[in-house]
Motif scaffolding. Structure first.
Motif, PDB file in Angstrom:
ATOM      1  N   GLN A  31       0.817  -1.085   0.029  1.00  0.00           N
ATOM      2  CA  GLN A  31       0.088  -0.067  -0.058  1.00  0.00           C
ATOM      3  C   GLN A  31       0.929   1.352   0.006  1.00  0.00           C
ATOM      4  O   GLN A  31       2.038   1.429   0.552  1.00  0.00           O
ATOM      5  CB  GLN A  31      -0.751  -0.046   1.252  1.00  0.00           C
ATOM      6  N   ARG A  32       0.289   2.254  -0.474  1.00  0.00           N
ATOM      7  CA  ARG A  32       0.845   3.728  -0.457  1.00  0.00           C
ATOM      8  C   ARG A  32       0.528   4.449   0.678  1.00  0.00           C
ATOM      9  O   ARG A  32      -0.737   4.419   1.139  1.00  0.00           O
ATOM     10  CB  ARG A  32       0.717   4.632  -1.492  1.00  0.00           C
ATOM     11  N   VAL A  33       1.617   4.908   1.582  1.00  0.00           N
ATOM     12  CA  VAL A  33       1.147   5.615   2.906  1.00  0.00           C
ATOM     13  C   VAL A  33       1.750   7.261   2.854  1.00  0.00           C
ATOM     14  O   VAL A  33       2.776   7.253   2.324  1.00  0.00           O
ATOM     15  CB  VAL A  33       1.995   4.881   4.021  1.00  0.00           C
ATOM     16  N   LEU A  34       1.053   7.939   3.160  1.00  0.00           N
ATOM     17  CA  LEU A  34       1.525   9.406   3.613  1.00  0.00           C
ATOM     18  C   LEU A  34       1.602   9.651   4.899  1.00  0.00           C
ATOM     19  O   LEU A  34       0.715   9.371   5.651  1.00  0.00           O
ATOM     20  CB  LEU A  34       0.294  10.393   2.819  1.00  0.00           C
ATOM     21  N   ASP A  35       3.073  10.214   5.123  1.00  0.00           N
ATOM     22  CA  ASP A  35       3.088  10.580   6.640  1.00  0.00           C
ATOM     23  C   ASP A  35       3.384  11.956   6.618  1.00  0.00           C
ATOM     24  O   ASP A  35       4.270  12.599   6.136  1.00  0.00           O
ATOM     25  CB  ASP A  35       4.499  10.071   7.129  1.00  0.00           C
ATOM     26  N   ILE A  36       2.324  12.671   7.180  1.00  0.00           N
ATOM     27  CA  ILE A  36       2.285  14.323   7.308  1.00  0.00           C
ATOM     28  C   ILE A  36       2.788  14.703   8.495  1.00  0.00           C
ATOM     29  O   ILE A  36       2.500  14.451   9.835  1.00  0.00           O
ATOM     30  CB  ILE A  36       0.724  14.695   7.338  1.00  0.00           C
ATOM     31  N   GLY A  37       4.102  15.408   8.558  1.00  0.00           N
ATOM     32  CA  GLY A  37       4.902  15.632   9.608  1.00  0.00           C
ATOM     33  C   GLY A  37       5.874  14.577  10.212  1.00  0.00           C
ATOM     34  O   GLY A  37       5.557  14.325  11.210  1.00  0.00           O
ATOM     35  N   CYS A  38       6.724  14.097   9.226  1.00  0.00           N
ATOM     36  CA  CYS A  38       7.437  12.943   9.329  1.00  0.00           C
ATOM     37  C   CYS A  38       8.503  12.900  10.356  1.00  0.00           C
ATOM     38  O   CYS A  38       9.283  11.923  10.604  1.00  0.00           O
ATOM     39  CB  CYS A  38       7.778  12.385   7.855  1.00  0.00           C
ATOM     40  N   GLY A  39       8.802  14.036  10.797  1.00  0.00           N
ATOM     41  CA  GLY A  39       9.958  14.172  11.397  1.00  0.00           C
ATOM     42  C   GLY A  39      11.241  13.304  11.009  1.00  0.00           C
ATOM     43  O   GLY A  39      11.494  13.623   9.597  1.00  0.00           O
ATOM     44  N   TRP A  40      11.893  12.769  11.717  1.00  0.00           N
ATOM     45  CA  TRP A  40      13.214  12.245  11.143  1.00  0.00           C
ATOM     46  C   TRP A  40      12.682  10.895  10.590  1.00  0.00           C
ATOM     47  O   TRP A  40      13.934  10.047  10.158  1.00  0.00           O
ATOM     48  CB  TRP A  40      14.424  11.869  12.303  1.00  0.00           C
ATOM     49  N   GLY A  41      11.699  10.490  10.330  1.00  0.00           N
ATOM     50  CA  GLY A  41      11.563   9.340   9.415  1.00  0.00           C
ATOM     51  C   GLY A  41      11.207   8.089  10.218  1.00  0.00           C
ATOM     52  O   GLY A  41      11.145   7.033   9.563  1.00  0.00           O
ATOM     53  N   GLY A  42      11.326   7.980  11.388  1.00  0.00           N
ATOM     54  CA  GLY A  42      11.373   6.842  12.289  1.00  0.00           C
ATOM     55  C   GLY A  42       9.907   5.820  11.852  1.00  0.00           C
ATOM     56  O   GLY A  42      10.168   4.707  11.684  1.00  0.00           O
ATOM     57  N   LEU A  43       8.935   6.465  11.895  1.00  0.00           N
ATOM     58  CA  LEU A  43       7.631   5.856  11.725  1.00  0.00           C
ATOM     59  C   LEU A  43       7.437   5.473  10.343  1.00  0.00           C
ATOM     60  O   LEU A  43       7.099   4.191  10.138  1.00  0.00           O
ATOM     61  CB  LEU A  43       6.423   6.495  12.197  1.00  0.00           C
ATOM     62  N   SER A  44       7.899   6.289   9.540  1.00  0.00           N
ATOM     63  CA  SER A  44       7.644   5.790   8.006  1.00  0.00           C
ATOM     64  C   SER A  44       8.533   4.646   7.691  1.00  0.00           C
ATOM     65  O   SER A  44       8.275   3.757   6.917  1.00  0.00           O
ATOM     66  CB  SER A  44       8.165   6.968   7.116  1.00  0.00           C
ATOM     67  N   ARG A  45       9.784   4.620   8.146  1.00  0.00           N
ATOM     68  CA  ARG A  45      10.742   3.258   8.108  1.00  0.00           C
ATOM     69  C   ARG A  45      10.137   2.316   8.525  1.00  0.00           C
ATOM     70  O   ARG A  45      10.213   1.058   7.858  1.00  0.00           O
ATOM     71  CB  ARG A  45      12.190   4.003   8.526  1.00  0.00           C
TER      72      ARG A  45
ATOM     73  N   GLU B 110      10.234   7.928   0.678  1.00  0.00           N
ATOM     74  CA  GLU B 110      10.571   9.503  -0.007  1.00  0.00           C
ATOM     75  C   GLU B 110      10.251  10.285   0.914  1.00  0.00           C
ATOM     76  O   GLU B 110       9.135  10.552   1.454  1.00  0.00           O
ATOM     77  CB  GLU B 110       9.610   9.434  -1.451  1.00  0.00           C
ATOM     78  N   TYR B 111      11.039  11.583   0.839  1.00  0.00           N
ATOM     79  CA  TYR B 111      10.733  12.528   1.724  1.00  0.00           C
ATOM     80  C   TYR B 111      10.757  13.885   1.204  1.00  0.00           C
ATOM     81  O   TYR B 111      11.812  14.078   0.277  1.00  0.00           O
ATOM     82  CB  TYR B 111      12.014  12.469   2.741  1.00  0.00           C
ATOM     83  N   ARG B 112       9.801  14.666   1.528  1.00  0.00           N
ATOM     84  CA  ARG B 112       9.913  16.162   0.860  1.00  0.00           C
ATOM     85  C   ARG B 112       9.697  17.260   1.892  1.00  0.00           C
ATOM     86  O   ARG B 112       9.119  17.030   2.887  1.00  0.00           O
ATOM     87  CB  ARG B 112       8.676  15.959  -0.037  1.00  0.00           C
ATOM     88  N   LEU B 113      10.361  18.260   1.583  1.00  0.00           N
ATOM     89  CA  LEU B 113      10.049  19.573   2.203  1.00  0.00           C
ATOM     90  C   LEU B 113       8.910  20.493   1.754  1.00  0.00           C
ATOM     91  O   LEU B 113       8.716  21.105   0.485  1.00  0.00           O
ATOM     92  CB  LEU B 113      11.353  20.496   2.185  1.00  0.00           C
ATOM     93  N   GLN B 114       7.711  19.926   2.259  1.00  0.00           N
ATOM     94  CA  GLN B 114       6.449  20.306   1.751  1.00  0.00           C
ATOM     95  C   GLN B 114       5.334  20.460   2.864  1.00  0.00           C
ATOM     96  O   GLN B 114       5.292  20.131   3.919  1.00  0.00           O
ATOM     97  CB  GLN B 114       5.680  19.137   0.917  1.00  0.00           C
ATOM     98  N   ASP B 115       4.475  21.430   2.487  1.00  0.00           N
ATOM     99  CA  ASP B 115       3.523  22.081   3.218  1.00  0.00           C
ATOM    100  C   ASP B 115       2.253  20.936   3.136  1.00  0.00           C
ATOM    101  O   ASP B 115       1.957  20.601   1.815  1.00  0.00           O
ATOM    102  CB  ASP B 115       3.060  23.216   2.988  1.00  0.00           C
TER     103      ASP B 115
ATOM    104  N   HIS C 245       5.059   1.768  -0.498  1.00  0.00           N
ATOM    105  CA  HIS C 245       5.750   3.227  -0.498  1.00  0.00           C
ATOM    106  C   HIS C 245       5.235   4.099   0.279  1.00  0.00           C
ATOM    107  O   HIS C 245       4.050   4.074   0.608  1.00  0.00           O
ATOM    108  CB  HIS C 245       5.507   3.765  -1.976  1.00  0.00           C
ATOM    109  N   VAL C 246       6.232   4.799   1.105  1.00  0.00           N
ATOM    110  CA  VAL C 246       5.826   5.878   2.099  1.00  0.00           C
ATOM    111  C   VAL C 246       6.248   7.216   1.768  1.00  0.00           C
ATOM    112  O   VAL C 246       7.544   7.391   1.419  1.00  0.00           O
ATOM    113  CB  VAL C 246       6.478   5.429   3.338  1.00  0.00           C
ATOM    114  N   THR C 247       5.478   8.096   1.580  1.00  0.00           N
ATOM    115  CA  THR C 247       5.925   9.577   1.442  1.00  0.00           C
ATOM    116  C   THR C 247       5.854  10.209   2.646  1.00  0.00           C
ATOM    117  O   THR C 247       4.777  10.373   3.123  1.00  0.00           O
ATOM    118  CB  THR C 247       5.053  10.201   0.301  1.00  0.00           C
ATOM    119  N   GLY C 248       7.040  10.938   3.086  1.00  0.00           N
ATOM    120  CA  GLY C 248       6.950  11.676   4.218  1.00  0.00           C
ATOM    121  C   GLY C 248       7.117  13.096   3.956  1.00  0.00           C
ATOM    122  O   GLY C 248       7.851  13.420   3.130  1.00  0.00           O
ATOM    123  N   VAL C 249       6.160  14.021   4.495  1.00  0.00           N
ATOM    124  CA  VAL C 249       6.473  15.375   4.111  1.00  0.00           C
ATOM    125  C   VAL C 249       6.772  16.211   5.537  1.00  0.00           C
ATOM    126  O   VAL C 249       6.216  15.751   6.755  1.00  0.00           O
ATOM    127  CB  VAL C 249       5.128  16.111   3.510  1.00  0.00           C
ATOM    128  N   THR C 250       7.527  17.427   5.717  1.00  0.00           N
ATOM    129  CA  THR C 250       7.913  17.926   6.648  1.00  0.00           C
ATOM    130  C   THR C 250       8.354  19.471   6.180  1.00  0.00           C
ATOM    131  O   THR C 250       8.643  19.570   5.354  1.00  0.00           O
ATOM    132  CB  THR C 250       9.278  17.188   7.383  1.00  0.00           C
TER     133      THR C 250
END
Length: 422
Positions: free
Chosen positions: A180-194, A232-237, A204-209
């Motif tokens: 499944q495709r997951v979006l992590d809003i406010g992913c921090g240092w990415g621990g949960l998305s990993r 995948e991590y992005r600097l994004q609102d 696939h997990v997309t994290g934005v911060t």
């Protein structure tokens, strides 16, 4: 005459609050006042000058922390946490003075301005706290850099065990299916998305911060992950994630970010989440909430720690969920878990205080000691808790009973044991 009046005002302020334990207060002119029943905990504070004393009486919510930071309120016995515990553990039963009620009413009027979290302001607010020197967070966080409430299943776990249990608990509620495709809003240092990719099997997990420091840390850790291609991590609102371009997500998770949205943007947040969530999708929102009536952000926290932040009451955010067309499938309130988390963070920070002082200065260390101490007492003695809200577009998206949570946690625990990193 003025000194005697000041002493009387101090007695009127402290006597109703400090009933258990002992608080000694040394005044600038040498007089010492004692409050409480002589039990534990015991603390002793000294005011360095008359203006500091009057500042505390005039606006304790703001000036207690400021006077402590400026060393004009000195803790001579015990810790600042002990002082806050003595004052706050019985505060809910004490009537609020009229002068404080007037100040509170004024602060409620200021909320829309302070929480006007447009894109540029949100970015600046995040940078104020989360773009500090990365070495600071190494001093007290777990290796996965979980800067949010841990989950204590028994109560005697280490921080590392409790933070892993938090990720497991959230993953179980998300009902992640491999691929499944997951979006992590406010992913921090990415621990949960990993964790969601490596353990839960997300495709696939997309994290934005909005934090450049956290983004760099998340990308660095992702590169060393066995699931690097799935992260995948992005600097994004969150408002700029485009469902037409990015598609919809099977799962959305957000941990410790909703406190930075602001009440004026609750509708925009939940509408965006609904647009980004697939028809059978599930969302898990984990954040600090207020179990009482709506209130304003603590002014000291607002000025020094989390500008633009807000701890929402259920009556503030649930109408926005309803207006967005999302269905609330489950609500869990984690009451004292964050108090335990903050206790460990504070102890770790103080044990390495000299390293924090080398990064910044003594004033910064006092500020952070006060921040961690005040936050812990808020979770122990005031109406602050963690809310975990499970949302969906359709009520059939989750099982009928909560039995699946424990079952999935067992499965995830077995997968953790098969992976050397966990």
């Amino acid at each position: 005459m003025i000194d005697r009046l000041t002493e009387n005002l101090l007695r009127r302020a402290f006597e109703p609050l400090v009933r258990q334990g002992q608080l000694d207060v040394v005044l600038p002119w040498g007089r010492e006042l004692r409050f409480g029943d002589g039990g534990e905990p015991r603390a002793r504070i000294r005011f360095a000058d008359r203006r500091a004393l009057w500042a505390l009486l005039r606006d304790p919510d703001l000036n207690f922390g400021e006077m402590f930071m400026q060393e004009r309120l000195v803790v001579e016995q015990g810790t600042v946490y002990d002082v806050l515990e003595l004052v706050l553990r019985g505060a809910r039963e004490v009537p609020v003075p009229a002068s404080v009620r007037m100040l509170d009413a004024w602060r409620m009027r200021l909320r829309p301005f302070l929480q006007n979290n447009l894109r540029g302001r949100s970015r600046a607010n995040v940078a104020h706290h989360y773009d500090l020197d990365d070495r600071l967070y190494q001093l007290f966080l777990d290796p996965e850099r979980q800067y949010s409430c841990a989950y204590f299943e028994r109560g005697d776990e280490t921080l590392e065990q409790a933070q892993q249990a938090k990720m497991r608990h959230i993953a179980a509620k998300l009902l992640v299916v491999p691929g499944q495709r997951v979006l992590d809003i406010g992913c921090g240092w990415g621990g949960l998305s990993r964790y969601l990719a490596e353990v839960a099997g997300a495709g696939h997990v997309t994290g934005v911060t909005l934090s450049t420091e956290q983004l760099a840390g998340a990308r660095q850790r992702a590169a060393a992950s066995s699931c690097a291609a799935q992260l995948e991590y992005r600097l994004q609102d969150y408002r700029d994630i485009d469902p037409a371009k990015d598609g919809r997500f099977d799962r959305i998770v957000s941990v410790g970010m909703f406190e930075h949205v602001g009440t004026q943007f609750h509708d925009a947040f939940f509408r965006q989440c609904r647009e980004l969530l697939s028809d059978d999708g599930v969302m898990l929102l984990h954040f600090i909430g207020n179990s009482d009536v709506p209130d304003f952000n603590n002014p000291w926290i607002e000025r020094y720690i989390f500008p633009g932040g807000h701890i929402p009451s259920m009556s503030e955010f649930t109408p926005a969920i309803e207006r967005a067309g999302l269905v609330i499938c489950d609500i869990e309130v984690l009451r004292l878990h964050y108090a335990r988390t903050l206790r460990i963070w504070r102890e770790r920070f103080l044990a390495r205080r000299a390293e924090a002082r080398a990064l910044y200065d003594e004033r910064f260390c006092r500020m952070w000691e006060f921040y961690l101490s005040m936050s812990e007492t808020a979770f122990r003695y005031q109406d602050i808790a963690i809310f975990q809200i499970q949302l969906a577009r359709r009520q059939e998206a989750v099982p009928l009973t909560r039995d699946y949570i424990g079952q999935r946690e067992t499965q995830l625990r077995e997968r953790e044991q098969a992976l050397s990193r966990y």
